[in-house]
Design a protein around this motif. Structure first.
Motif, short mmCIF file in Angstrom:
data_model
loop_
_atom_site.label_atom_id
_atom_site.label_comp_id
_atom_site.label_asym_id
_atom_site.label_seq_id
_atom_site.Cartn_x
_atom_site.Cartn_y
_atom_site.Cartn_z
N ALA A 49 -1.14 36.19 3.65
CA ALA A 49 -0.50 35.10 4.76
C ALA A 49 -0.22 34.07 4.43
O ALA A 49 -0.76 33.46 3.33
CB ALA A 49 -1.53 35.43 5.86
N VAL A 50 0.10 32.99 5.49
CA VAL A 50 0.66 31.72 5.14
C VAL A 50 0.19 30.51 6.44
O VAL A 50 -0.43 31.09 7.25
CB VAL A 50 2.30 31.55 5.59
CG1 VAL A 50 3.02 30.50 4.34
CG2 VAL A 50 2.81 32.81 5.98
N PRO A 51 0.73 29.28 5.93
CA PRO A 51 0.23 28.22 6.73
C PRO A 51 0.84 28.12 8.35
O PRO A 51 2.11 28.06 8.09
CB PRO A 51 0.35 27.01 5.97
CG PRO A 51 1.35 27.27 5.11
CD PRO A 51 1.25 28.82 4.80
N TYR A 200 -9.42 40.48 11.45
CA TYR A 200 -9.16 39.57 10.19
C TYR A 200 -8.90 38.12 10.76
O TYR A 200 -8.70 37.78 11.93
CB TYR A 200 -8.30 40.13 9.23
CG TYR A 200 -8.77 41.41 8.53
CD1 TYR A 200 -9.85 41.49 7.90
CD2 TYR A 200 -7.68 42.19 8.78
CE1 TYR A 200 -10.19 42.82 7.58
CE2 TYR A 200 -8.16 43.65 8.05
CZ TYR A 200 -9.47 43.92 7.51
OH TYR A 200 -9.69 45.03 7.03
N VAL A 201 -8.84 37.30 9.75
CA VAL A 201 -8.33 35.74 9.88
C VAL A 201 -6.96 35.66 10.28
O VAL A 201 -6.24 36.01 9.53
CB VAL A 201 -8.86 34.79 9.00
CG1 VAL A 201 -8.34 33.56 8.96
CG2 VAL A 201 -10.43 34.78 8.67
N GLY A 202 -6.62 35.34 11.43
CA GLY A 202 -5.02 34.87 11.77
C GLY A 202 -4.25 36.12 12.35
O GLY A 202 -3.25 35.96 12.44
N LEU A 203 -4.96 37.40 12.34
CA LEU A 203 -4.32 38.53 12.91
C LEU A 203 -4.69 38.70 14.52
O LEU A 203 -5.80 39.05 14.59
CB LEU A 203 -4.73 39.72 12.16
CG LEU A 203 -3.80 40.88 12.35
CD1 LEU A 203 -2.27 40.64 12.19
CD2 LEU A 203 -4.27 42.29 11.47
N GLY A 204 -3.82 38.41 15.44
CA GLY A 204 -4.20 38.31 16.64
C GLY A 204 -4.42 36.93 17.10
O GLY A 204 -3.57 36.48 17.85
N ALA A 205 -5.31 36.22 16.62
CA ALA A 205 -5.59 34.79 16.74
C ALA A 205 -4.23 34.02 16.49
O ALA A 205 -3.68 34.26 15.51
CB ALA A 205 -6.59 34.32 16.06
N THR A 206 -3.81 33.12 17.38
CA THR A 206 -2.54 32.85 17.39
C THR A 206 -2.32 31.37 16.55
O THR A 206 -1.21 30.60 16.51
CB THR A 206 -1.95 32.50 18.59
OG1 THR A 206 -2.75 31.67 19.41
CG2 THR A 206 -1.82 33.91 19.30
N HIS A 210 -1.96 35.67 9.34
CA HIS A 210 -3.09 36.55 8.71
C HIS A 210 -2.97 36.31 7.40
O HIS A 210 -2.08 36.59 6.68
CB HIS A 210 -2.52 37.80 9.03
CG HIS A 210 -3.71 38.98 8.43
ND1 HIS A 210 -5.14 38.73 8.26
CD2 HIS A 210 -3.32 40.20 7.82
CE1 HIS A 210 -5.52 39.90 7.64
NE2 HIS A 210 -4.26 40.89 7.34
N THR A 211 -4.29 35.97 6.77
CA THR A 211 -4.56 35.73 5.37
C THR A 211 -4.90 37.03 4.67
O THR A 211 -6.02 37.45 4.43
CB THR A 211 -5.74 34.77 5.26
OG1 THR A 211 -6.72 35.02 5.96
CG2 THR A 211 -5.27 33.37 5.54
N TYR A 212 -3.82 37.95 4.64
CA TYR A 212 -4.02 39.28 4.13
C TYR A 212 -4.43 39.41 2.73
O TYR A 212 -4.28 38.48 2.06
CB TYR A 212 -2.65 39.98 4.01
CG TYR A 212 -2.60 41.60 3.55
CD1 TYR A 212 -2.99 42.33 4.55
CD2 TYR A 212 -2.24 41.71 2.30
CE1 TYR A 212 -2.95 43.68 4.06
CE2 TYR A 212 -2.15 42.98 1.82
CZ TYR A 212 -2.58 44.18 2.82
OH TYR A 212 -2.64 45.22 2.27
N ASN A 304 2.85 34.77 1.56
CA ASN A 304 2.77 34.13 2.57
C ASN A 304 1.40 33.50 2.67
O ASN A 304 0.99 32.30 2.82
CB ASN A 304 2.84 34.84 4.04
CG ASN A 304 4.69 35.04 4.25
OD1 ASN A 304 5.37 34.35 3.46
ND2 ASN A 304 4.70 35.91 5.23
N GLY A 305 0.31 34.52 2.45
CA GLY A 305 -0.96 34.22 2.59
C GLY A 305 -1.47 33.28 1.52
O GLY A 305 -2.32 32.18 1.56
N PHE A 306 -0.94 33.63 0.32
CA PHE A 306 -1.39 32.64 -0.77
C PHE A 306 -1.05 31.34 -0.63
O PHE A 306 -1.50 30.32 -0.95
CB PHE A 306 -0.71 33.48 -2.09
CG PHE A 306 -1.18 34.44 -2.68
CD1 PHE A 306 -2.74 34.79 -2.85
CD2 PHE A 306 -0.79 35.57 -2.95
CE1 PHE A 306 -3.27 36.03 -3.39
CE2 PHE A 306 -1.06 36.90 -3.58
CZ PHE A 306 -2.43 37.13 -3.69
#
Length: 470
Positions: A49-51, A200-206, A210-212, A304-306
């Motif tokens: 995922a990304v910033p 997970y981090v960033g999936l759902g939370a807005t 998501h840092t896949y 995106n996450g990297f």
């Protein structure tokens, strides 16, 4: 307008070049929809995922036509201690029936937001769900807990596993999301185990993307979900309850990472057993596996996450991704698995770079970027407690060889490993079928093995057999 999909949320923090590009249209998507739904019902792989910039609290979040409930907006103040509940509310299960005693079957669910720590050492709010089972635990001792790490769901907030529990199928013309993890979750509930699921981090939370497949983010989020479960009002688990971890594909990587990180990060969460199916332990090998596959869109989630987490990767991306690649990265950032199959199935990442080289080759040529990828490797630490690692020998999405190497690495560190190479016929190259089939065929054995550990039965390592195992 979507807080994540319409605010400035570029993969490249300096130029914000991705955010300025529109979403490409795909006229053939409708014709492929039925195929995508069938595949996504069981598909799970890997991603990143990304910033994303902080959102305005008054602006509702709409991701591909799905309004994200306000519950998923993290508070502006830093989260409390790791695993501490920030908020909770009842979560209606989309697949439930009334029981004879009036309680819903398979259980009663609670939506959660809890504190964790991300891979950069910063506090982060994570969402998820706790399910109190209707079935009794009949194998002695207090009711145990299983922390479930979902397989790949996507990068859009509408893809969050906790939302999939409420809406098992989201199909609105803009997005396709299938809650395929319900099968494993409901089987665990029927055995009488309580279940907690992390988004997970960033999936759902807005507040971010998501840092896949970030092993630290995922491992921390899973362990903190287990901590948070004990604070849920009405939960029947006790401090003496045994805890297990369960995950396949992305989830297998998360459970494996959590087992490695538990001694240093969460020594209070003692692990009775961990199931890790098809773990993406070596992301260099996995990127090659998914490039050009039915789930090639997962590469965009990875990049995106990297780029969100590591400036060295971000600099390489800024210098090497062309306009088509930037458009793909932005487009994919709000996609679920079904959308990625429809939009980028069998795409080659070489078309996204200035040089015409694959993204894997671009990263390999940049020592700092390759080092960032290497830091994500699972297998450098000894996992806590017994682990069952399963991998399909024909898996060409999350390649069998790198998963087997993880078992070897753990065995060499003296871990208690039950390794299971799942031998099935080749069901089609790069179609996801070789990756999905072991998820289905091994699930019963995986749950049986884990519930044995939760019942206090000792595992028997088969590390001795690795030299003759496929």
């Amino acid at each position: 307008m979507s807080r994540k999909s319409t605010r400035s949320r570029s993969t490249f923090s300096t130029a914000h070049s991705v955010a300025s590009l529109g979403r490409p249209q795909r006229p053939g998507a409708v014709r492929l929809l039925a195929v995508a739904v069938a595949v996504t019902a069981t598909a799970c792989a890997l991603t990143y995922a990304v910033p994303a910039q902080a959102a305005d609290a008054a602006e509702p979040v709409v991701s591909r036509g799905v309004t994200i409930p306000d519950f998923y907006n993290p508070p502006t103040e830093p989260p409390p201690a790791n695993g501490a509940l920030i908020r909770q509310e009842p979560l209606p299960l989309g697949l439930a029936i009334p029981g004879l005693d009036g309680r819903p079957m398979p259980g009663t669910a609670t939506r959660l937001m809890y504190g964790s720590t991300d891979s950069n050492g910063r506090p982060v709010a994570v969402t998820g769900a706790y399910i109190e089972p209707s079935a009794a635990w009949k194998r002695g001792g207090p009711r145990p807990l299983v922390a479930v790490a979902a397989g790949t769901m996507g990068q859009g907030d509408q893809c969050a596993p906790s939302m999939a529990l409420q809406y098992p199928l989201t199909l609105n013309g803009e997005t396709v999301s299938v809650g395929y993890e319900a099968l494993a979750i409901y089987r665990l509930l029927s055995a009488g185990t309580a279940v907690v699921v992390t988004d997970y981090v960033g999936l759902g939370a807005t507040d971010r993307l998501h840092t896949y497949v970030n092993r630290v983010d995922e491992g921390h989020a899973l362990l903190d979900a287990a901590r948070a479960a004990h604070a849920v009002p009405g939960a029947s688990i006790t401090p003496e309850s045994r805890t297990g971890l369960y995950g396949y594909s992305q989830g297998g990587g998360a459970s494996a990472a959590a087992a490695e990180l538990q001694p240093s990060y969460a020594p209070d969460v003692e692990l009775a057993g961990t199931y890790s199916g098809a773990p993406p332990a070596d992301l260099t090998a996995v990127m090659k596996g998914i490039d050009g596959s039915a789930l090639a869109g997962a590469l965009a989630w990875s990049i995106n996450g990297f780029a969100q987490a590591d400036p060295d990767v971000r600099n390489v991306v800024e210098a090497n991704i062309n306009a088509a690649g930037k458009a793909a990265l932005k487009d994919a950032s709000t996609m679920c698995v079904g959308d990625a199959i429809l939009g980028y199935g069998f795409a080659k990442s070489a078309k996204w770079t200035n040089s015409g080289k694959s993204i894997g080759d671009v990263i390999a040529a940049e020592p700092r970027a390759q080092a960032a990828l290497d830091r994500q490797r699972i297998g450098n630490l000894k996992p806590a407690g017994p682990v069952r690692l399963a991998t399909g020998v024909q898996d060409d999405i999350v390649p069998h060889g790198q998963a087997r190497k993880l078992a070897v690495d753990w065995c060499r560190k003296g871990a208690d490993v039950t390794y299971d190479a799942i031998i099935l016929p080749n069901l089609g190259d790069k179609l996801l079928t070789n990756h999905v089939a072991p998820l289905i065929t091994d699930q019963g054995d995986a749950i049986s093995w884990l519930t044995d550990r939760l019942a206090g039965r000792a595992a028997t390592s088969n590390c001795w057999s690795m030299p003759v195992q496929p």
